[in-house]
Design a protein around this motif. Structure first.
Motif, PDB file in Angstrom:
ATOM      1  N   ARG A  71      -0.621 -16.058  -2.594  1.00  0.00           N
ATOM      2  CA  ARG A  71      -0.866 -16.500  -1.222  1.00  0.00           C
ATOM      3  C   ARG A  71      -0.858 -18.017  -1.147  1.00  0.00           C
ATOM      4  NH1 ARG A  71      -5.787 -12.764   1.071  1.00  0.00           N
ATOM      5  NH2 ARG A  71      -4.505 -10.922   1.397  1.00  0.00           N
ATOM      6  N   GLN A 105      -5.661  -7.884   3.261  1.00  0.00           N
ATOM      7  CA  GLN A 105      -4.795  -8.551   4.242  1.00  0.00           C
ATOM      8  C   GLN A 105      -3.422  -8.792   3.594  1.00  0.00           C
ATOM      9  OE1 GLN A 105      -7.635 -11.850   5.194  1.00  0.00           O
ATOM     10  NE2 GLN A 105      -6.999 -11.353   7.287  1.00  0.00           N
ATOM     11  N   GLU A 107      -0.537  -8.967   4.714  1.00  0.00           N
ATOM     12  CA  GLU A 107       0.383  -9.824   5.467  1.00  0.00           C
ATOM     13  C   GLU A 107       0.261 -11.298   5.077  1.00  0.00           C
ATOM     14  OE1 GLU A 107      -3.420  -9.709   7.862  1.00  0.00           O
ATOM     15  OE2 GLU A 107      -2.273  -8.270   6.692  1.00  0.00           O
TER      16      GLU A 107
END
Length: 192
Positions: A71, A105, A107
């Motif tokens: 991320r 999460q 996404e």
């Protein structure tokens, strides 16, 4: 914008990517970029940037898990097309997080683990650049590095976070040894 266009072309599997904003610049001549006539009838010529497919991409992420999922909380502007265009992807990250955290999460995952060959945890690995939300650009370090003087690289590297960490570790070890030495001397005094 032209670098990203080349990376996007490679990531899309096409030989080139059209791009605007190049007309009037020497970049096209210096790089040998070509133009194509708009096939939809405007009559305008558009520069096309050839695909750029790096052998290896190395990106620094905010978080990664053991499976390689990564991320980036700041702008993924370069990282997304770079990781899709490269033949191999290596990730350094500020911290290792459990896979379950990333699954909450999904996404937010910029690079999926199946694309990543290896992950290394390197706190402050983007220094002197930034890594949102952990730290901002160290502008004084960047400005010092940009000076055209002898010894600039050595001075820059000596102020890098990993060097500072090593210096702090040496100081801690020295203080620890001094503390043990002091305790040994105190023990000798008690015995006498």
């Amino acid at each position: 914008m032209t670098l990203v266009a080349g990376l996007r072309a490679a990531s899309y599997g096409v030989p080139f990517q059209p791009v605007g904003g190049v007309h009037g610049s020497d970049l096209a001549r210096l790089n040998g970029w070509r133009t194509l006539r708009d096939p939809y009838g405007s009559g305008k010529d558009v520069y096309v940037i050839p695909a750029i497919a790096p052998d290896v991409a190395v990106i620094h992420a905010a978080e990664a898990d053991e499976e390689g999922n990564a991320r980036v909380y700041g702008s993924p502007f370069w990282d997304h097309p770079l990781t899709r265009a490269a033949k191999r992807v290596l990730v350094t990250a500020e911290r290792l997080v459990p896979t379950d955290v990333l699954r909450m999460q999904p996404e937010l995952t910029l690079v999926p683990g199946f694309m990543v060959e290896a992950v290394a945890i390197v706190p402050r690995g983007a220094w002197p650049g930034s890594m949102h939300p952990y730290y901002e650009v160290d502008y004084p370090a960047v400005e010092a590095y940009m000076k055209d003087e002898p010894g600039v690289l050595e001075a820059h590297l000596s102020t890098a976070p990993e060097c500072q960490d090593q210096q702090q570790e040496r100081q801690n070890q020295q203080q620890e040894r001094q503390g043990r030495k002091g305790k040994t001397e105190d023990a000798k005094e008690i015995k006498s």
